[in-house]
Design a protein around this motif. Structure first.
Motif, PDB file in Angstrom:
ATOM      1  N   TRP A 270       0.826  -1.210   0.000  1.00  0.00           N
ATOM      2  CA  TRP A 270       0.000   0.000   0.000  1.00  0.00           C
ATOM      3  C   TRP A 270       0.864   1.266   0.000  1.00  0.00           C
ATOM      4  O   TRP A 270       0.480   2.284  -0.570  1.00  0.00           O
ATOM      5  CB  TRP A 270      -0.915   0.017   1.224  1.00  0.00           C
ATOM      6  CG  TRP A 270      -1.966  -1.050   1.237  1.00  0.00           C
ATOM      7  CD1 TRP A 270      -2.347  -1.822   0.181  1.00  0.00           C
ATOM      8  CD2 TRP A 270      -2.762  -1.474   2.345  1.00  0.00           C
ATOM      9  NE1 TRP A 270      -3.336  -2.707   0.552  1.00  0.00           N
ATOM     10  CE2 TRP A 270      -3.615  -2.507   1.888  1.00  0.00           C
ATOM     11  CE3 TRP A 270      -2.845  -1.094   3.668  1.00  0.00           C
ATOM     12  CZ2 TRP A 270      -4.533  -3.147   2.708  1.00  0.00           C
ATOM     13  CZ3 TRP A 270      -3.755  -1.721   4.503  1.00  0.00           C
ATOM     14  CH2 TRP A 270      -4.595  -2.740   4.029  1.00  0.00           C
ATOM     15  N   VAL A 271       2.022   1.211   0.684  1.00  0.00           N
ATOM     16  CA  VAL A 271       2.923   2.360   0.790  1.00  0.00           C
ATOM     17  C   VAL A 271       4.341   1.866   0.559  1.00  0.00           C
ATOM     18  O   VAL A 271       4.729   0.798   1.055  1.00  0.00           O
ATOM     19  CB  VAL A 271       2.818   3.023   2.200  1.00  0.00           C
ATOM     20  CG1 VAL A 271       3.807   4.178   2.334  1.00  0.00           C
ATOM     21  CG2 VAL A 271       1.403   3.507   2.473  1.00  0.00           C
ATOM     22  N   ALA A 275       8.533   6.108   1.105  1.00  0.00           N
ATOM     23  CA  ALA A 275       7.474   7.020   1.535  1.00  0.00           C
ATOM     24  C   ALA A 275       7.193   6.851   3.027  1.00  0.00           C
ATOM     25  O   ALA A 275       6.937   7.830   3.740  1.00  0.00           O
ATOM     26  CB  ALA A 275       6.207   6.785   0.720  1.00  0.00           C
ATOM     27  N   PHE A 276       7.247   5.610   3.494  1.00  0.00           N
ATOM     28  CA  PHE A 276       7.018   5.347   4.916  1.00  0.00           C
ATOM     29  C   PHE A 276       8.066   6.044   5.768  1.00  0.00           C
ATOM     30  O   PHE A 276       7.745   6.731   6.746  1.00  0.00           O
ATOM     31  CB  PHE A 276       7.045   3.838   5.162  1.00  0.00           C
ATOM     32  CG  PHE A 276       6.704   3.428   6.571  1.00  0.00           C
ATOM     33  CD1 PHE A 276       5.402   3.116   6.919  1.00  0.00           C
ATOM     34  CD2 PHE A 276       7.695   3.354   7.548  1.00  0.00           C
ATOM     35  CE1 PHE A 276       5.081   2.735   8.227  1.00  0.00           C
ATOM     36  CE2 PHE A 276       7.392   2.973   8.846  1.00  0.00           C
ATOM     37  CZ  PHE A 276       6.077   2.668   9.187  1.00  0.00           C
ATOM     38  N   LEU A 297       0.002   8.131   6.376  1.00  0.00           N
ATOM     39  CA  LEU A 297      -0.046   6.874   5.630  1.00  0.00           C
ATOM     40  C   LEU A 297      -1.347   6.741   4.854  1.00  0.00           C
ATOM     41  O   LEU A 297      -1.352   6.287   3.699  1.00  0.00           O
ATOM     42  CB  LEU A 297       0.119   5.697   6.590  1.00  0.00           C
ATOM     43  CG  LEU A 297       1.475   5.596   7.292  1.00  0.00           C
ATOM     44  CD1 LEU A 297       1.465   4.467   8.318  1.00  0.00           C
ATOM     45  CD2 LEU A 297       2.600   5.380   6.271  1.00  0.00           C
ATOM     46  N   VAL A 300      -1.098   8.839   1.623  1.00  0.00           N
ATOM     47  CA  VAL A 300      -0.204   8.423   0.530  1.00  0.00           C
ATOM     48  C   VAL A 300      -0.480   7.003   0.043  1.00  0.00           C
ATOM     49  O   VAL A 300       0.277   6.487  -0.774  1.00  0.00           O
ATOM     50  CB  VAL A 300       1.277   8.527   0.975  1.00  0.00           C
ATOM     51  CG1 VAL A 300       1.636   9.960   1.326  1.00  0.00           C
ATOM     52  CG2 VAL A 300       1.579   7.584   2.146  1.00  0.00           C
ATOM     53  N   MET A 301      -1.534   6.385   0.545  1.00  0.00           N
ATOM     54  CA  MET A 301      -1.872   5.028   0.102  1.00  0.00           C
ATOM     55  C   MET A 301      -1.926   4.944  -1.426  1.00  0.00           C
ATOM     56  O   MET A 301      -2.386   5.859  -2.102  1.00  0.00           O
ATOM     57  CB  MET A 301      -3.233   4.626   0.667  1.00  0.00           C
ATOM     58  CG  MET A 301      -3.224   4.321   2.144  1.00  0.00           C
ATOM     59  SD  MET A 301      -2.475   2.733   2.481  1.00  0.00           S
ATOM     60  CE  MET A 301      -2.388   2.824   4.272  1.00  0.00           C
ATOM     61  N   ASN A 306      -7.646   7.070  -0.494  1.00  0.00           N
ATOM     62  CA  ASN A 306      -6.439   7.713  -0.010  1.00  0.00           C
ATOM     63  C   ASN A 306      -6.723   9.209   0.095  1.00  0.00           C
ATOM     64  O   ASN A 306      -7.882   9.602   0.182  1.00  0.00           O
ATOM     65  CB  ASN A 306      -5.254   7.410  -0.941  1.00  0.00           C
ATOM     66  CG  ASN A 306      -5.621   7.604  -2.398  1.00  0.00           C
ATOM     67  OD1 ASN A 306      -6.531   8.366  -2.715  1.00  0.00           O
ATOM     68  ND2 ASN A 306      -4.940   6.897  -3.280  1.00  0.00           N
TER      69      ASN A 306
END
Length: 410
Positions: A270-271, A275-276, A297, A300-301, A306
């Motif tokens: 998903w991420v 990005a995480f 989170l 940005v999914m 999102n």
């Protein structure tokens, strides 16, 4: 056996709160905009603003709340804030406290998710470091103030010292729970000669029926959501399930939830991991609870929902379990803490809380912020501003943040 009249009186909801939801919202919005440094620092901000300045609750009652929330899964500082809002302004006050304390950081992180360039470069790094230095002073002030009132004798000072040793050698949530549990047991043996303080009544306006219902709802959602999510093809429900489980299984505050969230959102695709990690860095530089990282989170999914909708789903899901558990415990907590033996136990537990805060002052607060003599001098200056000159914490935070940016720009 209690009479039925006593039972009814115990669960009676007081009709008039001591404050208004608007007052609660205003107080917690100030905290939500200025409370940097993580959950331990937040407890220091809460104590200074709501215990010392506004006197919504006494020192012992506040320490009781902290001890209770350390026992429960979820974001401890947000649970304490939720309970204080409930105490001051009833159910709407609790909602106002959570909203005002949470939204500033959640909004900032959603903006960061959409901009993806915030806090880059030396200026951002300098600001982040300056805020960590402020957190050292805030936590030191909290430890100093709580130690004076909660460890006034050798017995309780000894309990606090043992709690420090426990959490140093048994790091993590297990060590914290063990320290508080052993502190409570030690209080039964060593702190029975203190005065019985039965005059303070923490009226949370939550009946035992409501509390039992909240506990039932917590376990029903924990067990039922994965089953329903597996049977129904809904990404929104899958998101809620993942973040609810992460919020349900976390002891020890926001940082502990990060590996759980990473397993949920990165492993599933998903991420992205980049990005995480970028979002985690940004979460360190905003005020408020680290659990608002969930809003980033959700924004940005990869798969929908999102953006703002995803952020709202994830934010609500990660906070709900901790609040259900808190509401389930509060009706029974108030009666428990008024018993003489319970008060002796709580004296020991409160002393242990001081020890836990003292250990946290060193790690992670001190070790992550003080890397040289200049940092030590700045932290000491902030501490003196807070303790000796009684400067408002928000002013110290703002001054240190601007100073750190200036130094980084030079």
């Amino acid at each position: 056996m209690r009479s039925s009249a006593e039972a009814i009186h115990e669960e009676t909801v007081e009709p008039h709160p001591h404050g208004t939801p608007g007052e609660v919202f205003s107080a917690f919005l100030k905290l939500g905009l200025t409370s940097f440094g993580g959950p331990i620092a937040h407890l220091g901000y809460f104590r200074d603003e709501l215990v010392v300045r506004r006197k919504w609750i006494d020192e012992a009652g506040y320490a009781d709340l902290v001890a209770l929330c350390q026992f429960l899964p979820g974001p401890a500082s947000s649970q304490v804030g939720f309970a204080l809002g409930l105490l001051r302004g009833g159910p709407l006050g609790a909602l106002a406290a959570w909203t005002a304390f949470t939204l500033p950081s959640a909004i900032l992180l959603v903006i960061f998710a959409m901009a993806a360039t915030a806090f880059d470069g030396p200026i951002g790094a300098g600001l982040l470091h300056g805020l960590k230095v402020v957190a050292v002073a805030i936590v030191a002030q909290a430890v100093w103030g709580m130690a004076k009132s909660l460890t006034p004798d050798r017995e309780r000072a000894g309990i606090a010292l043992v709690a420090v040793l426990i959490v140093v050698f048994a790091a993590g949530a297990a060590g914290q729970i063990a320290a508080i549990s052993l502190g409570a047991l030690a209080g039964l043996a060593l702190c029975r000669n203190g005065p019985v303080t039965g005059t303070t009544h923490l009226s949370f306006r939550v009946s035992r029926t409501v509390g039992t219902g909240c506990l039932a709802a917590f376990f029903l959602l924990l067990v039922g959501l994965p089953i329903v999510a597996a049977a129904v093809d809904s990404q929104g429900l899958a998101l809620f399930d993942s973040f609810y489980r992460s919020g349900s299984l976390v002891f020890g505050g926001g940082h502990v939830v990060l590996p759980l969230l990473q397993a949920e959102v990165v492993s599933s695709g998903w991420v992205t991991n980049d990005a995480f990690l970028a979002g985690y860095g940004a979460a360190q530089a905003v005020p408020g609870p680290l659990f608002t990282f969930a809003a980033y989170l959700g924004a940005v999914m990869g798969p929908a929902p999102n953006g703002i909708l995803g952020a709202a789903i994830c934010l609500a899901a990660i906070f709900v379990p901790g609040f259900l558990l808190l509401l389930g415990a509060l009706p029974f907590w108030n009666g428990f803490r008024k018993q003489p033996m319970a008060q002796a136990s709580m004296r020991g537990a409160n002393a242990a809380v001081v020890g836990i805060l003292g250990a946290a002052l060193y790690n992670p607060v001190w070790t992550s912020a003080i890397v040289g003599a200049h940092d030590f001098a700045l932290a000491l200056t902030d501490f003196l501003l807070l303790v000796v000159w009684k400067a408002p914490p928000w002013m110290v935070v703002l001054g240190m943040g601007l100073g750190a940016v200036g130094l980084a720009a030079i």
